[in-house]
Design a protein around this motif. Structure first.
Motif, PDB file in Angstrom:
ATOM      1  N   LEU A  55      33.485  33.750  29.550  1.00  0.00           N
ATOM      2  CA  LEU A  55      33.198  34.345  30.861  1.00  0.00           C
ATOM      3  C   LEU A  55      33.707  33.455  31.995  1.00  0.00           C
ATOM      4  O   LEU A  55      34.272  33.950  32.975  1.00  0.00           O
ATOM      5  N   LEU A  56      33.525  32.140  31.859  1.00  0.00           N
ATOM      6  CA  LEU A  56      34.003  31.226  32.889  1.00  0.00           C
ATOM      7  C   LEU A  56      35.525  31.244  32.976  1.00  0.00           C
ATOM      8  O   LEU A  56      36.094  31.234  34.080  1.00  0.00           O
ATOM      9  N   ALA A  57      36.193  31.293  31.817  1.00  0.00           N
ATOM     10  CA  ALA A  57      37.652  31.349  31.824  1.00  0.00           C
ATOM     11  C   ALA A  57      38.150  32.640  32.469  1.00  0.00           C
ATOM     12  O   ALA A  57      39.133  32.630  33.228  1.00  0.00           O
ATOM     13  N   GLN A  58      37.471  33.762  32.197  1.00  0.00           N
ATOM     14  CA  GLN A  58      37.866  35.027  32.820  1.00  0.00           C
ATOM     15  C   GLN A  58      37.671  34.983  34.332  1.00  0.00           C
ATOM     16  O   GLN A  58      38.506  35.487  35.089  1.00  0.00           O
ATOM     17  N   PHE A  59      36.559  34.364  34.769  1.00  0.00           N
ATOM     18  CA  PHE A  59      36.297  34.284  36.205  1.00  0.00           C
ATOM     19  C   PHE A  59      37.358  33.442  36.904  1.00  0.00           C
ATOM     20  O   PHE A  59      37.896  33.826  37.954  1.00  0.00           O
ATOM     21  N   VAL A  60      37.694  32.286  36.320  1.00  0.00           N
ATOM     22  CA  VAL A  60      38.715  31.414  36.918  1.00  0.00           C
ATOM     23  C   VAL A  60      40.071  32.110  36.914  1.00  0.00           C
ATOM     24  O   VAL A  60      40.832  32.034  37.897  1.00  0.00           O
ATOM     25  N   ASN A  61      40.371  32.808  35.831  1.00  0.00           N
ATOM     26  CA  ASN A  61      41.637  33.537  35.770  1.00  0.00           C
ATOM     27  C   ASN A  61      41.717  34.607  36.853  1.00  0.00           C
ATOM     28  O   ASN A  61      42.763  34.808  37.479  1.00  0.00           O
ATOM     29  N   GLY A  62      40.565  35.289  37.093  1.00  0.00           N
ATOM     30  CA  GLY A  62      40.546  36.296  38.152  1.00  0.00           C
ATOM     31  C   GLY A  62      40.736  35.687  39.524  1.00  0.00           C
ATOM     32  O   GLY A  62      41.405  36.262  40.394  1.00  0.00           O
ATOM     33  N   GLY A  68      43.702  39.949  45.636  1.00  0.00           N
ATOM     34  CA  GLY A  68      42.728  40.307  46.660  1.00  0.00           C
ATOM     35  C   GLY A  68      42.050  39.107  47.309  1.00  0.00           C
ATOM     36  O   GLY A  68      41.528  39.215  48.432  1.00  0.00           O
ATOM     37  N   TRP A  69      42.068  37.955  46.619  1.00  0.00           N
ATOM     38  CA  TRP A  69      41.453  36.764  47.205  1.00  0.00           C
ATOM     39  C   TRP A  69      42.298  36.183  48.338  1.00  0.00           C
ATOM     40  O   TRP A  69      41.769  35.471  49.192  1.00  0.00           O
ATOM     41  N   GLU A  70      43.575  36.439  48.334  1.00  0.00           N
ATOM     42  CA  GLU A  70      44.469  36.004  49.422  1.00  0.00           C
ATOM     43  C   GLU A  70      44.295  34.509  49.734  1.00  0.00           C
ATOM     44  O   GLU A  70      43.909  34.109  50.825  1.00  0.00           O
ATOM     45  N   TRP A  71      44.647  33.697  48.754  1.00  0.00           N
ATOM     46  CA  TRP A  71      44.455  32.260  48.908  1.00  0.00           C
ATOM     47  C   TRP A  71      45.360  31.665  49.971  1.00  0.00           C
ATOM     48  O   TRP A  71      45.062  30.593  50.529  1.00  0.00           O
ATOM     49  N   ASP A  72      46.472  32.306  50.282  1.00  0.00           N
ATOM     50  CA  ASP A  72      47.318  31.792  51.359  1.00  0.00           C
ATOM     51  C   ASP A  72      46.615  31.921  52.712  1.00  0.00           C
ATOM     52  O   ASP A  72      46.694  31.022  53.556  1.00  0.00           O
ATOM     53  N   VAL A  73      45.899  33.034  52.895  1.00  0.00           N
ATOM     54  CA  VAL A  73      45.120  33.196  54.137  1.00  0.00           C
ATOM     55  C   VAL A  73      43.976  32.188  54.171  1.00  0.00           C
ATOM     56  O   VAL A  73      43.668  31.594  55.211  1.00  0.00           O
ATOM     57  N   PHE A  74      43.338  31.992  53.018  1.00  0.00           N
ATOM     58  CA  PHE A  74      42.256  31.005  52.913  1.00  0.00           C
ATOM     59  C   PHE A  74      42.754  29.618  53.323  1.00  0.00           C
ATOM     60  O   PHE A  74      42.103  28.917  54.112  1.00  0.00           O
ATOM     61  N   ALA A  75      43.903  29.207  52.794  1.00  0.00           N
ATOM     62  CA  ALA A  75      44.441  27.876  53.107  1.00  0.00           C
ATOM     63  C   ALA A  75      44.801  27.749  54.580  1.00  0.00           C
ATOM     64  O   ALA A  75      44.672  26.672  55.168  1.00  0.00           O
ATOM     65  N   ARG A  76      45.252  28.855  55.194  1.00  0.00           N
ATOM     66  CA  ARG A  76      45.665  28.799  56.590  1.00  0.00           C
ATOM     67  C   ARG A  76      44.472  28.619  57.527  1.00  0.00           C
ATOM     68  O   ARG A  76      44.578  27.940  58.557  1.00  0.00           O
ATOM     69  N   PHE A  77      43.317  29.191  57.179  1.00  0.00           N
ATOM     70  CA  PHE A  77      42.166  29.154  58.078  1.00  0.00           C
ATOM     71  C   PHE A  77      41.120  28.107  57.692  1.00  0.00           C
ATOM     72  O   PHE A  77      40.204  27.861  58.472  1.00  0.00           O
ATOM     73  N   PHE A  78      41.240  27.506  56.505  1.00  0.00           N
ATOM     74  CA  PHE A  78      40.184  26.595  56.045  1.00  0.00           C
ATOM     75  C   PHE A  78      40.035  25.397  56.983  1.00  0.00           C
ATOM     76  O   PHE A  78      38.919  24.932  57.241  1.00  0.00           O
ATOM     77  N   THR A  79      41.141  24.876  57.485  1.00  0.00           N
ATOM     78  CA  THR A  79      41.090  23.733  58.398  1.00  0.00           C
ATOM     79  C   THR A  79      41.563  24.106  59.800  1.00  0.00           C
ATOM     80  O   THR A  79      42.027  23.237  60.559  1.00  0.00           O
ATOM     81  N   GLY A 269      41.100  41.396  60.072  1.00  0.00           N
ATOM     82  CA  GLY A 269      40.754  42.264  58.942  1.00  0.00           C
ATOM     83  C   GLY A 269      40.760  41.588  57.584  1.00  0.00           C
ATOM     84  O   GLY A 269      40.539  42.260  56.570  1.00  0.00           O
ATOM     85  N   ARG A 270      40.963  40.292  57.492  1.00  0.00           N
ATOM     86  CA  ARG A 270      40.976  39.564  56.216  1.00  0.00           C
ATOM     87  C   ARG A 270      39.559  39.114  55.868  1.00  0.00           C
ATOM     88  O   ARG A 270      39.189  37.960  56.025  1.00  0.00           O
ATOM     89  N   VAL A 271      38.739  40.048  55.411  1.00  0.00           N
ATOM     90  CA  VAL A 271      37.316  39.770  55.217  1.00  0.00           C
ATOM     91  C   VAL A 271      37.092  38.793  54.069  1.00  0.00           C
ATOM     92  O   VAL A 271      36.397  37.772  54.223  1.00  0.00           O
ATOM     93  N   VAL A 272      37.668  39.074  52.902  1.00  0.00           N
ATOM     94  CA  VAL A 272      37.376  38.278  51.708  1.00  0.00           C
ATOM     95  C   VAL A 272      37.829  36.830  51.853  1.00  0.00           C
ATOM     96  O   VAL A 272      37.044  35.904  51.609  1.00  0.00           O
ATOM     97  N   PRO A 273      39.070  36.554  52.239  1.00  0.00           N
ATOM     98  CA  PRO A 273      39.454  35.136  52.351  1.00  0.00           C
ATOM     99  C   PRO A 273      38.667  34.378  53.413  1.00  0.00           C
ATOM    100  O   PRO A 273      38.363  33.195  53.237  1.00  0.00           O
ATOM    101  N   LEU A 274      38.297  35.042  54.499  1.00  0.00           N
ATOM    102  CA  LEU A 274      37.499  34.357  55.524  1.00  0.00           C
ATOM    103  C   LEU A 274      36.083  34.090  55.039  1.00  0.00           C
ATOM    104  O   LEU A 274      35.500  33.047  55.357  1.00  0.00           O
TER     105      LEU A 274
END
Length: 306
Positions: A55-62, A68-79, A269-274
């Motif tokens: 289950l943990l491996a599946q979660f990390v893989n997801g 949908g997680w949009e990690w590029d948006v996350f990285a842009r706004f994290f700092t 409108g980027r709800v999830v990454p924010l």
């Protein structure tokens, strides 16, 4: 007449007894070298470990593969500067709420432990009131103080006043947030401190009084060092809850972390990454608080825990 000697006292002479024969069932005399040792097996424990790992491996893989997680948006706004400023406001609210809340809570705790019925009643009434009213309601009351009381007058009770001043600018949004958080925290801190003090044996205080140690020194040298072992875990939980609970001041339009995240994703409108930006910041800062808790607890555990 012949002389004879008495027979020797003791067991009759004979061959020395050998080792007892091995018996079945582990009775005395068993030769343990001939026993077969069977290790205790836990098959269901390994099944649970394997299922959790999958289950943990599946979660990390997801997390990695789901776009949908949009990690590029996350990285842009994290700092981003606005997010860092919001984190700083959140830390300020936590610090002031904790410092003022626990300072007042210590006073209330010793009022409840006082021999005075009046002091005990006042402290109990405060704790009862502020634990009964939801925090969001308290914050809104303080935020709307100017609406409830346009002027504050100082003078003779129920008589003429000497001077008055308006409350329009007396309590701002930030002041109302700190005041609401601190007064709410004080009610819970008082019970935490009171429980820690009651955990110290009364015999130690009686012995200290018999030795002529002053009351203040008894409190500082005997009661508090031992009470801190009971106080710290609950106090740390309250501080962490207050840190996460600062998000409730978003109803007052204060730019703390959660409010600022809402403002940003309301624009782009980027709800999830924010939301993940806020989540990771909360996790990081809570981890730091937990590490500090560990070292403070270890300091006060000296002499009690090996």
């Amino acid at each position: 007449m012949s002389l004879t000697s008495d027979p020797p006292i003791g067991p009759p002479a004979g061959p020395a007894p050998g080792p007892p024969e091995a018996t079945k069932g582990g009775a005395p005399g068993t030769d343990h070298g001939e026993l077969t040792v069977v290790p205790l097996r836990h098959p269901w424990r390994w099944v649970a470990v394997a299922a959790t790992a999958v289950l943990l491996a599946q979660f990390v893989n997801g997390l990695i593969t789901n776009p949908g997680w949009e990690w590029d948006v996350f990285a842009r706004f994290f700092t981003a500067p606005t997010i860092l400023e919001a984190v700083w406001i959140t830390l300020q609210l936590t610090f002031y709420g904790t410092a003022i809340g626990f300072a007042l809570g210590i006073v209330l705790a010793f009022m409840r432990l006082s021999a005075s019925v009046f002091l005990r009643s006042v402290a109990y009434g405060y704790i009862w009131a502020f634990r009964s009213i939801p925090l969001i309601v308290q914050l809104l009351f303080w935020f709307n103080l100017a609406y409830l009381y346009e002027d504050l007058t100082f003078g003779i009770p129920f008589g003429p006043g000497f001077f008055a001043f308006g409350t329009m600018n007396l309590v701002g949004a930030m002041s109302a947030a700190v005041l609401g958080l601190a007064l709410h925290q004080a009610a819970y801190a008082a019970e935490i401190v009171r429980g820690g003090v009651l955990a110290v044996g009364s015999g130690q205080l009686e012995a200290a009084a018999a030795l002529g140690i002053p009351r203040l020194r008894q409190l500082r040298r005997i009661v508090l060092p031992q009470a801190m072992r009971s106080i710290l875990p609950n106090a740390a939980n309250e501080i962490i809850s207050l840190f996460k609970g600062t998000s409730i001041v978003s109803v007052m339009a204060i730019g703390e972390l959660f409010y600022q995240v809402q403002v940003v994703y309301g624009r782009n409108g980027r709800v999830v990454p924010l939301l993940m930006v806020a989540t990771v910041w909360y996790i990081l800062l809570t981890t730091v608080l937990s590490v500090l808790q560990h070292y403070v607890e270890r300091h006060y555990a000296k002499g009690a825990v090996r």
